[in-house]
Design an enzyme around this catalytic site. Structure first.
Site, PDB file in Angstrom:
ATOM      1  N   GLU A  50       0.829  -1.206   0.000  1.00 40.07           N
ATOM      2  CA  GLU A  50       0.000   0.000   0.000  1.00 40.07           C
ATOM      3  C   GLU A  50       0.860   1.251   0.000  1.00 40.07           C
ATOM      4  O   GLU A  50       2.081   1.207   0.151  1.00 40.07           O
ATOM      5  CB  GLU A  50      -0.952  -0.057   1.206  1.00 40.07           C
ATOM      6  CG  GLU A  50      -1.867  -1.269   1.091  1.00 40.07           C
ATOM      7  CD  GLU A  50      -2.990  -1.303   2.104  1.00 40.07           C
ATOM      8  OE1 GLU A  50      -2.906  -0.626   3.142  1.00 40.07           O
ATOM      9  OE2 GLU A  50      -3.966  -2.023   1.822  1.00 40.07           O
ATOM     10  N   ALA A  52       0.744   5.747   0.851  1.00 39.74           N
ATOM     11  CA  ALA A  52       0.046   6.862   1.503  1.00 39.74           C
ATOM     12  C   ALA A  52      -0.857   7.592   0.515  1.00 39.74           C
ATOM     13  O   ALA A  52      -1.843   8.223   0.914  1.00 39.74           O
ATOM     14  CB  ALA A  52       1.058   7.820   2.118  1.00 39.74           C
ATOM     15  N   TYR A  54      -2.747   6.133  -1.432  1.00 39.25           N
ATOM     16  CA  TYR A  54      -3.806   5.142  -1.628  1.00 39.25           C
ATOM     17  C   TYR A  54      -3.820   4.595  -3.066  1.00 39.25           C
ATOM     18  O   TYR A  54      -3.737   3.405  -3.281  1.00 39.25           O
ATOM     19  CB  TYR A  54      -5.198   5.702  -1.280  1.00 39.25           C
ATOM     20  CG  TYR A  54      -5.463   5.787   0.217  1.00 39.25           C
ATOM     21  CD1 TYR A  54      -4.451   6.158   1.101  1.00 39.25           C
ATOM     22  CD2 TYR A  54      -6.715   5.489   0.749  1.00 39.25           C
ATOM     23  CE1 TYR A  54      -4.685   6.236   2.468  1.00 39.25           C
ATOM     24  CE2 TYR A  54      -6.957   5.564   2.126  1.00 39.25           C
ATOM     25  CZ  TYR A  54      -5.938   5.936   2.983  1.00 39.25           C
ATOM     26  OH  TYR A  54      -6.171   6.011   4.330  1.00 39.25           O
ATOM     27  N   CYS A  59      -1.646  -4.505  -5.770  1.00 40.17           N
ATOM     28  CA  CYS A  59      -2.192  -5.736  -5.185  1.00 40.17           C
ATOM     29  C   CYS A  59      -1.160  -6.860  -5.199  1.00 40.17           C
ATOM     30  O   CYS A  59      -0.181  -6.829  -5.963  1.00 40.17           O
ATOM     31  CB  CYS A  59      -3.402  -6.216  -5.982  1.00 40.17           C
ATOM     32  SG  CYS A  59      -4.796  -5.113  -5.967  1.00 40.17           S
ATOM     33  N   GLU A  61      -1.504  -9.877  -6.406  1.00 43.18           N
ATOM     34  CA  GLU A  61      -1.451 -10.615  -7.673  1.00 43.18           C
ATOM     35  C   GLU A  61      -0.535  -9.910  -8.665  1.00 43.18           C
ATOM     36  O   GLU A  61       0.295 -10.541  -9.334  1.00 43.18           O
ATOM     37  CB  GLU A  61      -2.852 -10.729  -8.298  1.00 43.18           C
ATOM     38  CG  GLU A  61      -3.876 -11.443  -7.434  1.00 43.18           C
ATOM     39  CD  GLU A  61      -4.650 -10.525  -6.509  1.00 43.18           C
ATOM     40  OE1 GLU A  61      -4.048  -9.585  -5.946  1.00 43.18           O
ATOM     41  OE2 GLU A  61      -5.858 -10.745  -6.343  1.00 43.18           O
ATOM     42  N   CYS A  92      -9.203  -8.141  -7.935  1.00 44.53           N
ATOM     43  CA  CYS A  92      -9.847  -6.912  -8.399  1.00 44.53           C
ATOM     44  C   CYS A  92      -9.773  -6.832  -9.937  1.00 44.53           C
ATOM     45  O   CYS A  92      -9.059  -7.601 -10.584  1.00 44.53           O
ATOM     46  CB  CYS A  92      -9.195  -5.686  -7.761  1.00 44.53           C
ATOM     47  SG  CYS A  92      -7.651  -5.183  -8.524  1.00 44.53           S
ATOM     48  N   CYS A  95      -6.270  -6.482 -11.502  1.00 47.09           N
ATOM     49  CA  CYS A  95      -5.485  -7.721 -11.477  1.00 47.09           C
ATOM     50  C   CYS A  95      -6.000  -8.732 -12.494  1.00 47.09           C
ATOM     51  O   CYS A  95      -5.219  -9.464 -13.100  1.00 47.09           O
ATOM     52  CB  CYS A  95      -5.492  -8.316 -10.071  1.00 47.09           C
ATOM     53  SG  CYS A  95      -4.487  -7.353  -8.934  1.00 47.09           S
TER      54      CYS A  95
HETATM   55  O1  LIG Z   1      -7.454  -9.299  -4.884  1.00 45.21           O
HETATM   56  C1  LIG Z   1      -7.044  -8.374  -4.190  1.00 45.21           C
HETATM   57  C2  LIG Z   1      -7.892  -7.450  -3.591  1.00 45.21           C
HETATM   58  C3  LIG Z   1      -7.338  -6.452  -2.823  1.00 45.21           C
HETATM   59  N1  LIG Z   1      -5.998  -6.383  -2.641  1.00 45.21           N
HETATM   60  C4  LIG Z   1      -5.412  -5.373  -1.753  1.00 45.21           C
HETATM   61  C5  LIG Z   1      -5.342  -3.973  -2.259  1.00 45.21           C
HETATM   62  C6  LIG Z   1      -5.328  -3.187  -0.965  1.00 45.21           C
HETATM   63  O2  LIG Z   1      -4.017  -3.149  -0.436  1.00 45.21           O
HETATM   64  C7  LIG Z   1      -6.170  -4.032  -0.033  1.00 45.21           C
HETATM   65  C8  LIG Z   1      -7.582  -3.522   0.142  1.00 45.21           C
HETATM   66  O3  LIG Z   1      -8.196  -3.321  -1.094  1.00 45.21           O
HETATM   67  O4  LIG Z   1      -6.187  -5.323  -0.580  1.00 45.21           O
HETATM   68  C9  LIG Z   1      -5.156  -7.299  -3.216  1.00 45.21           C
HETATM   69  O5  LIG Z   1      -3.936  -7.268  -3.031  1.00 45.21           O
HETATM   70  N2  LIG Z   1      -5.705  -8.243  -4.002  1.00 45.21           N
HETATM   71 ZN   LIG Z   2      -5.932  -6.268  -7.617  1.00 45.95          ZN
END
Ligand SMILES: O=c1ccn([C@H]2C[C@H](O)[C@@H](CO)O2)c(=O)[nH]1
Ligand SMILES: [Zn+2]
Length: 148
Positions: A50, A52, A54, A59, A61, A92, A95
């Site tokens: 993550e 700051a 946002y 992610c 994946e 998401c 991804c």
């Molecule tokens: O399949 C997913 C879904 C969400 N996130 C992460 C993104 C963010 O850091 C947190 C909340 O959305 O989860 C992933 O890594 N993979």
């Molecule tokens: Zn994702």
């Protein structure tokens, strides 16, 4: 169902859980770990990172795919995605698109907190997706060279 043998699946699950524990998640506190199985049998992991801002968050994946590409792997036999929620979470949209670039392979979603497992595939997660073939088809039409 996924075509990945049980022993390999166990290794992938363990690797995804280790990656999940390393996720950098100061804002959502929602850890995700991914473990990709490459065509030649390597396991490449990634966690969500993550930011700051946002929006700069990546992610798990996509982290795993980026890492795999950097290490020279472009063909995948499957991915295990682990979350620490009771119900496995599904990738998401970004991804899904990112994985679609590298073909169709099984996507196994697991929970770090229960035995629940959901198995699907990249194509089933993104039916009718836009991918490399879409651009190859366009190039084959000869249209690309005629436009500015
Ligand atoms: O399949 C997913 C879904 C969400 N996130 C992460 C993104 C963010 O850091 C947190 C909340 O959305 O989860 C992933 O890594 N993979
Ligand atoms: Zn994702």
């Amino acid at each position: 169902m996924s075509g990945i043998d049980e022993e390999t699946k166990k290794k992938l699950v363990a690797a995804a859980l280790v990656a999940m524990d390393k996720a950098y998640i100061p804002y959502s506190h929602f850890p995700v770990g991914a473990a990709l199985l490459t065509e030649d049998g390597n396991i490449i992991t990634g966690g969500n990172v993550e930011n700051a801002s946002y929006g700069g968050t990546i992610c798990a994946e996509r982290s795993a795919v980026v890492r795999a590409i950097a290490e020279g792997h472009r063909k995948f036999k499957g991915i295990v995605v682990a979350t620490n929620s009771l119900k496995p979470a599904s990738p998401c949209g970004l991804c899904r698109q990112f994985m679609f670039e590298f073909g169709d392979f099984p996507v196994i979603m697991i929970s770090g907190k229960s035995d629940e497992v959901t198995t699907t595939s990249v194509k089933d997660l993104l039916p009718g997706g836009f991918g490399p073939q879409s651009l190859a088809d366009f190039a084959a039409e000869g249209s690309a060279k005629n436009s500015s």
